[in-house]
Design a protein around this motif. Structure first.
Motif, PDB file in Angstrom:
ATOM      1  N   PHE A 160     -25.064  14.316  19.738  1.00  0.00           N
ATOM      2  CA  PHE A 160     -23.957  14.493  20.671  1.00  0.00           C
ATOM      3  C   PHE A 160     -23.777  15.980  20.907  1.00  0.00           C
ATOM      4  N   VAL A 161     -23.742  16.386  22.174  1.00  0.00           N
ATOM      5  CA  VAL A 161     -23.598  17.788  22.559  1.00  0.00           C
ATOM      6  C   VAL A 161     -22.488  17.896  23.589  1.00  0.00           C
ATOM      7  N   ASP A 162     -21.562  18.829  23.397  1.00  0.00           N
ATOM      8  CA  ASP A 162     -20.505  19.041  24.387  1.00  0.00           C
ATOM      9  C   ASP A 162     -21.095  19.671  25.647  1.00  0.00           C
ATOM     10  N   ARG A 163     -20.679  19.159  26.802  1.00  0.00           N
ATOM     11  CA  ARG A 163     -21.240  19.631  28.068  1.00  0.00           C
ATOM     12  C   ARG A 163     -21.131  21.160  28.239  1.00  0.00           C
ATOM     13  N   PRO A 164     -19.984  21.789  27.956  1.00  0.00           N
ATOM     14  CA  PRO A 164     -19.936  23.248  28.120  1.00  0.00           C
ATOM     15  C   PRO A 164     -20.948  23.980  27.238  1.00  0.00           C
ATOM     16  N   ASP A 165     -21.161  23.490  26.011  1.00  0.00           N
ATOM     17  CA  ASP A 165     -22.153  24.118  25.131  1.00  0.00           C
ATOM     18  C   ASP A 165     -23.553  23.967  25.696  1.00  0.00           C
ATOM     19  N   LEU A 166     -23.862  22.783  26.237  1.00  0.00           N
ATOM     20  CA  LEU A 166     -25.183  22.556  26.805  1.00  0.00           C
ATOM     21  C   LEU A 166     -25.423  23.453  28.015  1.00  0.00           C
TER      22      LEU A 166
ATOM     23  N   ALA B 280     -18.120  11.665  18.033  1.00  0.00           N
ATOM     24  CA  ALA B 280     -17.801  12.948  17.396  1.00  0.00           C
ATOM     25  C   ALA B 280     -18.052  14.105  18.348  1.00  0.00           C
ATOM     26  N   ARG B 281     -17.314  15.194  18.131  1.00  0.00           N
ATOM     27  CA  ARG B 281     -17.526  16.456  18.841  1.00  0.00           C
ATOM     28  C   ARG B 281     -17.875  17.547  17.838  1.00  0.00           C
ATOM     29  N   ALA B 282     -18.621  18.542  18.308  1.00  0.00           N
ATOM     30  CA  ALA B 282     -19.030  19.628  17.416  1.00  0.00           C
ATOM     31  C   ALA B 282     -17.847  20.453  16.930  1.00  0.00           C
TER      32      ALA B 282
ATOM     33  N   ALA C 274     -13.135   5.700  35.277  1.00  0.00           N
ATOM     34  CA  ALA C 274     -13.297   6.245  33.928  1.00  0.00           C
ATOM     35  C   ALA C 274     -12.287   7.353  33.678  1.00  0.00           C
ATOM     36  N   VAL C 275     -11.807   7.421  32.448  1.00  0.00           N
ATOM     37  CA  VAL C 275     -10.994   8.533  31.968  1.00  0.00           C
ATOM     38  C   VAL C 275     -11.729   9.117  30.768  1.00  0.00           C
ATOM     39  N   ARG C 276     -11.958  10.425  30.799  1.00  0.00           N
ATOM     40  CA  ARG C 276     -12.629  11.102  29.700  1.00  0.00           C
ATOM     41  C   ARG C 276     -11.743  12.229  29.197  1.00  0.00           C
ATOM     42  N   GLY C 277     -11.858  12.537  27.905  1.00  0.00           N
ATOM     43  CA  GLY C 277     -11.072  13.621  27.342  1.00  0.00           C
ATOM     44  C   GLY C 277     -11.352  13.804  25.869  1.00  0.00           C
ATOM     45  N   ALA C 278     -10.492  14.563  25.210  1.00  0.00           N
ATOM     46  CA  ALA C 278     -10.652  14.851  23.785  1.00  0.00           C
ATOM     47  C   ALA C 278      -9.350  14.559  23.058  1.00  0.00           C
ATOM     48  N   ALA C 279      -9.484  14.063  21.820  1.00  0.00           N
ATOM     49  CA  ALA C 279      -8.330  13.780  20.967  1.00  0.00           C
ATOM     50  C   ALA C 279      -8.403  14.649  19.724  1.00  0.00           C
ATOM     51  N   ARG C 280      -7.260  15.020  19.209  1.00  0.00           N
ATOM     52  CA  ARG C 280      -7.214  15.844  17.996  1.00  0.00           C
ATOM     53  C   ARG C 280      -7.721  15.035  16.798  1.00  0.00           C
ATOM     54  N   GLY C 281      -8.463  15.699  15.926  1.00  0.00           N
ATOM     55  CA  GLY C 281      -9.001  15.029  14.746  1.00  0.00           C
ATOM     56  C   GLY C 281     -10.373  14.453  15.018  1.00  0.00           C
ATOM     57  N   GLY C 282     -11.117  14.189  13.953  1.00  0.00           N
ATOM     58  CA  GLY C 282     -12.499  13.781  14.103  1.00  0.00           C
ATOM     59  C   GLY C 282     -12.760  12.327  13.760  1.00  0.00           C
ATOM     60  N   VAL C 283     -13.970  11.866  14.067  1.00  0.00           N
ATOM     61  CA  VAL C 283     -14.462  10.538  13.708  1.00  0.00           C
ATOM     62  C   VAL C 283     -15.855  10.700  13.121  1.00  0.00           C
ATOM     63  N   ASP C 284     -16.288   9.689  12.365  1.00  0.00           N
ATOM     64  CA  ASP C 284     -17.591   9.788  11.717  1.00  0.00           C
ATOM     65  C   ASP C 284     -18.628   8.847  12.316  1.00  0.00           C
ATOM     66  N   ARG C 285     -18.269   8.181  13.428  1.00  0.00           N
ATOM     67  CA  ARG C 285     -19.220   7.252  14.028  1.00  0.00           C
ATOM     68  C   ARG C 285     -18.866   7.036  15.496  1.00  0.00           C
ATOM     69  N   LEU C 286     -19.801   6.476  16.229  1.00  0.00           N
ATOM     70  CA  LEU C 286     -19.522   6.008  17.583  1.00  0.00           C
ATOM     71  C   LEU C 286     -18.824   4.657  17.465  1.00  0.00           C
ATOM     72  N   ALA C 287     -17.760   4.479  18.207  1.00  0.00           N
ATOM     73  CA  ALA C 287     -17.073   3.183  18.249  1.00  0.00           C
ATOM     74  C   ALA C 287     -16.720   2.869  19.693  1.00  0.00           C
ATOM     75  N   GLU C 288     -17.028   1.654  20.111  1.00  0.00           N
ATOM     76  CA  GLU C 288     -16.700   1.232  21.465  1.00  0.00           C
ATOM     77  C   GLU C 288     -16.061  -0.145  21.390  1.00  0.00           C
ATOM     78  N   THR C 289     -14.863  -0.266  21.935  1.00  0.00           N
ATOM     79  CA  THR C 289     -14.106  -1.515  21.896  1.00  0.00           C
ATOM     80  C   THR C 289     -14.074  -2.132  23.284  1.00  0.00           C
ATOM     81  N   TRP C 290     -14.352  -3.432  23.348  1.00  0.00           N
ATOM     82  CA  TRP C 290     -14.418  -4.156  24.618  1.00  0.00           C
ATOM     83  C   TRP C 290     -13.259  -5.130  24.737  1.00  0.00           C
ATOM     84  N   GLY C 291     -12.578  -5.067  25.867  1.00  0.00           N
ATOM     85  CA  GLY C 291     -11.539  -6.030  26.185  1.00  0.00           C
ATOM     86  C   GLY C 291     -11.752  -6.565  27.585  1.00  0.00           C
ATOM     87  N   ARG C 292     -10.840  -7.365  28.066  1.00  0.00           N
ATOM     88  CA  ARG C 292     -10.999  -7.953  29.395  1.00  0.00           C
ATOM     89  C   ARG C 292     -10.868  -6.880  30.470  1.00  0.00           C
TER      90      ARG C 292
END
Length: 358
Positions: A94-100, A186-188, A160-178
């Protein structure tokens, strides 16, 4: 072969192409609308073939210092139950777009990237007179595309809505609803990259003006991993946009003009492959222009190499977008999510075995 390339667009594809060509002795002009590199942006998944492209472009430092290794992931129901586990095959980052973008631009000679200088449609004839090759790396609504093929973006059925949240995660998680999904990676910088997509009919244009309030409404009652993340979102990072893609083009090159990235194959984001394919396009085109005896043979080889693989990715991404945006009942949705997990695993394996980067 060496010459002058005029490139419309200074995003991932345009900067990667410039970097590859300059390293081989070409003169390059990149015309970019923005005033400078972005300071904020979402996190991009780099599948193995894109990681190989970054190595090819000499960006080992970016991968070692500013990329997060993707170790595991999960597809979840809205109550938190795991529908499918994802174990990425090969080197996935995973690479942040501005860093890339900053890494791609770093080291380019002064004047190669011309900020605040978009290439307008009425300037293309002049560009072709001066340049050996004209490249459209200017995204979904490319001004160069009509020189190669005629196609209009397909109407969106998701937002789509994209953004950043405070605090980290240790895995990719995707939740599906109707009719909606919610994902985190994760972010660097130690925060969490967040993306949400939902059927366009679920939110009026007026509601989209308040993305945080909209997410609170759309994802209320979902498991705590989602609702707590929504409350940790940094409002200033939120970006809302409709999800368009392109129908298949009959060619990615014509005459002395070529298309790379979203200008050639804008796709739904569900496989996380848009930036990956843009990088591989850029490396493939640079390699063909450097190795071929003339532009015509270089562009023909590039078109033959990249059009088929990217068409397949666009189709798969569109199919997953339709599945994830389905408003059918829970059993059908859960079965579709499990199928999506298998498709994603297959896509990772396919990316690992890609033949486009040499």
């Amino acid at each position: 072969m060496r010459g002058l390339a005029v490139v419309a667009g200074g995003g991932v594809a345009g900067l990667a192409l410039a970097r590859g060509l300059v390293a081989g002795g070409w003169d390059v002009e990149v015309h970019e609308r923005a005033a400078g590199p972005p300071a904020t942006g979402s996190t991009l998944g780099m599948w193995p073939h894109a990681v190989a492209a970054l190595h090819r472009l000499g960006l080992d430092d970016l991968l070692s210092a500013r990329a997060v290794l993707a170790a595991r992931g999960e597809l979840l129901r809205t109550d938190g139950r795991v529908l499918a586990s994802l174990a990425p095959r090969g080197d996935v980052r995973f690479v942040d777009r501005p860093d890339l973008l900053a890494a791609l631009a770093d080291g380019l000679p002064a004047g190669v990237v011309r900020w605040s200088s978009p290439l307008a449609a009425d300037a293309l004839d002049d560009a072709l007179e001066r340049a050996d090759v004209l490249v459209g790396a200017d995204g979904l609504r490319s001004v160069v595309r009509p020189r190669v093929a005629h196609a209009r973006p397909r109407p969106p059925h998701q937002v789509a809505v994209r953004g950043a949240a405070r605090g980290g995660v240790d895995r990719l998680a995707e939740t599906w609803g109707r009719g909606r999904i919610f994902g985190t990676t994760a972010r660097a910088d130690g925060d969490t990259n967040v993306y949400a997509a939902f059927a366009a009919a679920l939110a009026s244009p007026a509601e989209r003006e308040d993305p945080l309030g909209l997410l609170r409404r759309l994802y209320a009652g979902w498991h705590e991993g989602v609702t707590a993340t929504v409350e940790r979102l940094r409002p200033e990072t939120l970006d809302v946009r409709e999800l368009h893609d392109l129908p298949p083009l009959p060619a990615y090159a014509r005459g002395r003009a070529a298309l790379v990235g979203d200008a050639a194959h804008a796709m739904a984001p569900n496989l996380g492959r848009g930036a990956c394919e843009a990088l591989v396009d850029a490396v493939a085109l640079a390699d063909r222009l450097l190795a071929a005896p003339d532009v015509a043979s270089a562009l023909a080889a590039y078109d033959a190499e990249r059009r088929g693989p990217t068409r397949r990715v666009v189709r798969a991404s569109r199919a997953l977008s339709r599945i994830s945006g389905s408003t059918r009942g829970a059993p059908a949705r859960d079965a579709a999510a499990a199928l999506a997990g298998r498709v994603a695993r297959a896509a990772t394996a396919g990316a690992r075995g890609h033949r486009d980067v040499r």
